[in-house]
Design a protein around this motif. Structure first.
Motif, mmCIF file in Angstrom:
data_model
loop_
_atom_site.group_PDB
_atom_site.id
_atom_site.type_symbol
_atom_site.label_atom_id
_atom_site.label_comp_id
_atom_site.label_asym_id
_atom_site.label_seq_id
_atom_site.Cartn_x
_atom_site.Cartn_y
_atom_site.Cartn_z
ATOM 1 N N ALA A 18 36.289 107.581 133.417
ATOM 2 C CA ALA A 18 36.603 107.853 134.933
ATOM 3 C C ALA A 18 36.613 106.827 135.867
ATOM 4 C CB ALA A 18 35.249 109.002 135.157
ATOM 5 N N GLU A 37 29.807 97.688 135.592
ATOM 6 C CA GLU A 37 29.262 98.134 134.436
ATOM 7 C C GLU A 37 28.491 97.168 133.603
ATOM 8 O OE1 GLU A 37 30.730 100.490 132.006
ATOM 9 O OE2 GLU A 37 29.129 99.580 130.818
ATOM 10 N N HIS A 39 27.426 97.019 130.401
ATOM 11 C CA HIS A 39 27.639 96.332 129.272
ATOM 12 C C HIS A 39 28.920 95.261 129.528
ATOM 13 C CE1 HIS A 39 25.065 98.973 126.818
ATOM 14 N NE2 HIS A 39 25.784 100.054 127.237
ATOM 15 N N ARG A 47 33.627 100.682 121.939
ATOM 16 C CA ARG A 47 32.719 101.832 121.482
ATOM 17 C C ARG A 47 33.809 103.283 121.322
ATOM 18 N NH1 ARG A 47 29.438 102.387 126.618
ATOM 19 N NH2 ARG A 47 31.523 102.821 127.604
ATOM 20 N N ARG A 49 34.697 106.983 120.649
ATOM 21 C CA ARG A 49 34.073 108.322 121.024
ATOM 22 C C ARG A 49 35.312 109.305 120.713
ATOM 23 N NH1 ARG A 49 30.934 107.629 126.593
ATOM 24 N NH2 ARG A 49 28.826 106.686 125.860
ATOM 25 N N ALA A 50 35.694 109.919 121.947
ATOM 26 C CA ALA A 50 37.048 110.807 121.726
ATOM 27 C C ALA A 50 38.053 110.083 121.327
ATOM 28 C CB ALA A 50 37.114 111.362 122.986
ATOM 29 N N GLN A 105 39.571 106.880 122.306
ATOM 30 C CA GLN A 105 38.999 106.244 123.656
ATOM 31 C C GLN A 105 38.625 105.009 123.909
ATOM 32 O OE1 GLN A 105 35.929 109.014 124.771
ATOM 33 N NE2 GLN A 105 35.047 107.847 126.551
ATOM 34 N N ASP A 284 31.064 112.585 133.042
ATOM 35 C CA ASP A 284 29.793 112.725 132.181
ATOM 36 C C ASP A 284 28.358 112.618 132.963
ATOM 37 O OD1 ASP A 284 31.187 113.432 129.962
ATOM 38 O OD2 ASP A 284 30.043 111.975 128.655
ATOM 39 N N GLY A 296 35.321 116.507 127.059
ATOM 40 C CA GLY A 296 34.903 115.594 128.037
ATOM 41 C C GLY A 296 35.703 114.797 128.787
ATOM 42 N N ILE A 297 36.926 114.463 128.313
ATOM 43 C CA ILE A 297 37.783 113.438 129.064
ATOM 44 C C ILE A 297 38.716 114.152 129.976
ATOM 45 C CG2 ILE A 297 39.725 112.041 128.499
ATOM 46 C CD1 ILE A 297 38.585 110.558 126.416
ATOM 47 N N GLY A 388 42.075 118.018 120.177
ATOM 48 C CA GLY A 388 40.885 117.371 120.710
ATOM 49 C C GLY A 388 39.547 117.460 119.877
ATOM 50 N N ASN A 390 38.606 115.317 117.670
ATOM 51 C CA ASN A 390 38.070 114.116 117.502
ATOM 52 C C ASN A 390 37.261 113.396 118.399
ATOM 53 O OD1 ASN A 390 40.417 113.737 119.000
ATOM 54 N ND2 ASN A 390 40.883 111.743 117.932
HETATM 55 C C1 LIG Z 1 30.454 110.984 119.635
HETATM 56 C C2 LIG Z 1 31.503 111.683 120.763
HETATM 57 C C3 LIG Z 1 32.640 112.315 120.483
HETATM 58 C C4 LIG Z 1 33.352 112.885 121.637
HETATM 59 N N1 LIG Z 1 34.528 113.575 121.477
HETATM 60 C C5 LIG Z 1 35.334 114.031 122.357
HETATM 61 C C6 LIG Z 1 36.737 114.329 122.074
HETATM 62 O O1 LIG Z 1 37.092 114.553 121.033
HETATM 63 N N2 LIG Z 1 37.565 114.727 123.183
HETATM 64 C C7 LIG Z 1 36.919 114.639 124.527
HETATM 65 O O2 LIG Z 1 37.419 115.058 125.607
HETATM 66 N N3 LIG Z 1 35.929 114.034 124.682
HETATM 67 C C8 LIG Z 1 35.144 113.532 123.729
HETATM 68 N N4 LIG Z 1 33.702 113.260 123.895
HETATM 69 C C9 LIG Z 1 33.197 113.045 125.246
HETATM 70 C C10 LIG Z 1 33.981 111.810 125.929
HETATM 71 O O3 LIG Z 1 33.864 110.616 125.149
HETATM 72 C C11 LIG Z 1 33.270 111.723 127.481
HETATM 73 O O4 LIG Z 1 33.218 113.042 128.167
HETATM 74 C C12 LIG Z 1 33.722 110.651 128.242
HETATM 75 O O5 LIG Z 1 33.644 109.368 127.813
HETATM 76 C C13 LIG Z 1 33.499 110.798 129.872
HETATM 77 O O6 LIG Z 1 33.810 109.641 130.375
HETATM 78 P P1 LIG Z 1 32.851 108.984 131.678
HETATM 79 O O7 LIG Z 1 33.974 108.012 132.185
HETATM 80 O O8 LIG Z 1 32.540 110.054 132.666
HETATM 81 O O9 LIG Z 1 31.781 108.438 131.054
HETATM 82 P P2 LIG Z 1 31.644 107.215 130.122
HETATM 83 O O10 LIG Z 1 32.709 107.078 129.116
HETATM 84 O O11 LIG Z 1 30.129 107.343 129.236
HETATM 85 O O12 LIG Z 1 31.580 105.983 131.014
HETATM 86 C C14 LIG Z 1 30.395 105.443 131.365
HETATM 87 C C15 LIG Z 1 30.329 104.037 131.744
HETATM 88 O O13 LIG Z 1 29.193 103.691 132.566
HETATM 89 C C16 LIG Z 1 28.371 102.701 132.072
HETATM 90 N N5 LIG Z 1 27.114 102.726 132.537
HETATM 91 C C17 LIG Z 1 26.180 103.509 131.911
HETATM 92 N N6 LIG Z 1 24.986 103.339 132.876
HETATM 93 C C18 LIG Z 1 25.136 102.426 133.650
HETATM 94 C C19 LIG Z 1 24.416 101.986 134.516
HETATM 95 N N7 LIG Z 1 23.223 101.901 134.855
HETATM 96 N N8 LIG Z 1 25.205 100.852 135.385
HETATM 97 C C20 LIG Z 1 26.395 100.396 135.115
HETATM 98 N N9 LIG Z 1 27.291 101.072 134.233
HETATM 99 C C21 LIG Z 1 26.665 102.115 133.489
HETATM 100 C C22 LIG Z 1 28.599 103.132 130.523
HETATM 101 O O14 LIG Z 1 28.373 101.913 129.714
HETATM 102 C C23 LIG Z 1 30.167 103.636 130.463
HETATM 103 O O15 LIG Z 1 31.027 102.136 130.268
HETATM 104 C C24 LIG Z 1 32.946 112.671 123.081
HETATM 105 C C25 LIG Z 1 31.745 111.833 123.098
HETATM 106 C C26 LIG Z 1 30.702 111.542 122.240
HETATM 107 C C27 LIG Z 1 29.716 110.798 122.385
#
Ligand SMILES: Cc1cc2nc3c(=O)[nH]c(=O)nc-3n(C[C@H](O)[C@H](O)[C@H](O)COP(=O)(O)OP(=O)(O)OC[C@H]3O[C@@H](n4cnc5c(N)ncnc54)[C@H](O)[C@@H]3O)c2cc1C
Length: 390
Positions: A18, A37, A39, A47, A49-50, A105, A284, A296-297, A388, A390
């Motif tokens: 996102a 970020e 990390h 990392r 994930r999906a 991902q 998320d 989730g994505i 989806g 995976n």
């Molecule tokens: C094991 C697993 C399998 C999955 N499988 C699927 C799938 O098959 N298909 C699918 O669509 N979705 C899947 N998902 C879900 C998908 O990975 C998430 O919905 C997606 O990553 C959400 O994206 P995001 O950008 O909202 O959050 P994230 O990808 O979690 O990104 C958040 C970022 O914020 C950073 N962050 C956190 N806290 C802080 C802070 N305090 N300060 C600064 N930075 C910070 C993190 O390091 C990270 O880089 C899966 C998730 C997991 C854990």
């Protein structure tokens, strides 16, 4: 201690799917933003994930001229199958409208990072102790410490909380201003990353519980095994993982080195509203869908697109209408996908292990699945799932 003070239009917390997508959309529309970020870059880009971007995501990236971020490491087409009690089900996925594709991902994040930096984006990894202040005031403030320990302060017009479920953004909103809706499914998944091709590849419904074996690259696969909520990774040594997979698939499985194993809680969560003052929650940070739905994505990208359009309208036309309606625009879509996620999660699990919902619900779930395997709706269901799981 020294402190540096800067100014931008949007501070984006989190460089996941996102945050990076939002940063690129804003940058391309001439809107200043800074991504924080916590990390290091190498960690975020590795990392796992999906792995699948659904049709909505593919079309969205294409419409914004960002298709290049989907160029991924090749994943072999090993023929995704469904097994019920060890019997392979005939699946004929032939949906002309399905443009979903495999893109692990970590590859997507790596590509998004490359594009954002190439186009001059301001991306700061290792931003420690991010804190958000004055989010209901005229100009919110983001504070953090950089890798050198320098305290930094950024004044901005808006903050996009893209920092995932455990991030700091949502925690900056008073509990009294947020409602949490959550559902736990009563079982979890053991999630295993193995350095071996997925063979066979697919999902298995079995009285011992659901299993998944999904390709992640030419020599990598993700294993999912339904397990009890109080199971720990230590209770799942290598031999147990592989023998349980074979039992649930009812066929020999190619085993290999296990490089990671963890328990993934199966739950659905939505926080509403998705904004507080000038702080907006995306992806998320605002909602979780169970991995069975693999949406989730999709939801993270949908929030991102809605928010990007709203900020662009505000900054370019001085019209706050879309921003004011951000939460009410996103929530119906999110609940629609929570409905799908609940249905597919219940059906796929209840059709196998009857220990939670009983034999009646098991037969109902099997009838649902039979209907999917024998009706036109099957194409839709299986393209959603093979797109989806995976
Ligand atoms: C094991 C697993 C399998 C999955 N499988 C699927 C799938 O098959 N298909 C699918 O669509 N979705 C899947 N998902 C879900 C998908 O990975 C998430 O919905 C997606 O990553 C959400 O994206 P995001 O950008 O909202 O959050 P994230 O990808 O979690 O990104 C958040 C970022 O914020 C950073 N962050 C956190 N806290 C802080 C802070 N305090 N300060 C600064 N930075 C910070 C993190 O390091 C990270 O880089 C899966 C998730 C997991 C854990």
């Amino acid at each position: 201690m020294s402190e540096t003070r800067e100014d931008t239009t949007v501070v984006i917390v989190g460089a996941g799917v996102a945050g990076l997508t939002l940063g690129t959309l804003l940058l391309r529309n001439g809107i200043d933003c800074t991504v924080l970020e916590k990390h290091p870059r190498a960690y975020v880009e590795a990392r796992q994930r999906a792995g699948t971007i659904d049709t909505f995501g593919v079309r969205m990236f294409r419409e914004w001229g960002l298709e290049e971020v989907l160029a991924g490491d090749a994943v072999p087409d090993s023929g995704f199958g469904f097994y019920i009690d060890g019997e392979a089900m005939p699946v004929d996925v032939d949906d002309d409208n399905d443009e979903s594709l495999y893109c692990p991902q970590q590859v997507l994040v790596r590509n998004l990072t490359d594009v954002f930096l190439r186009e001059g984006g301001d991306l700061r990894h290792e931003a420690a102790d991010v804190s958000l202040e004055n989010v209901t005031g005229e100009r919110p403030v983001a504070r953090y410490r950089d890798a050198d320990g320098t305290a930094r302060v950024i004044d901005c017009d808006f903050i996009a909380g893209c920092d995932g479920f455990h991030g700091v953004s949502r925690r900056s909103i008073p509990a009294s201003a947020l409602t949490e809706y959550s559902h736990v499914y009563g079982f979890n998944w053991l999630s295993v990353l193995a350095a071996v091709p997925a063979n066979p590849s697919g999902m298995a419904i079995h009285s011992r519980g659901l299993a998944g074996l999904i390709p992640r690259g030419p020599r990598a696969s993700r294993v999912y095994l339904q397990c009890a909520v109080d199971d720990t990774p230590e209770q799942w040594p290598d031999e147990r993982v592989w023998s349980e997979l074979e039992a649930r698939f009812g066929t020999p499985v190619t085993s290999g080195e296990i490089v990671d194993r963890r328990i993934v809680p199966l739950r659905g969560v939505v926080f509403a509203p998705m904004s507080h003052g000038k702080l907006y929650l995306l992806g998320d940070a605002a909602h979780i869908v169970p991995p069975m739905s693999a949406k989730g994505i999709h939801l993270a990208l949908h929030d991102t697109e809605v928010f990007a359009r709203a900020v662009i309208r505000q900054v370019k036309e001085g019209d706050p209408g879309l921003l004011d309606r951000y939460s009410e625009t996103c929530l119906p879509h999110i609940w629609n996908y929570q409905a799908f996620a609940t249905w597919i999660t219940d059906t796929m699990h209840n059709a196998g292990f009857s220990g939670h919902e009983g034999e009646f619900r098991k037969e109902v779930a099997r009838a649902e699945l039979r209907r999917q395997f024998t009706s036109d709706a099957a194409n839709k269901l299986f393209s959603e799932l093979t797109a989806g799981t995976n």
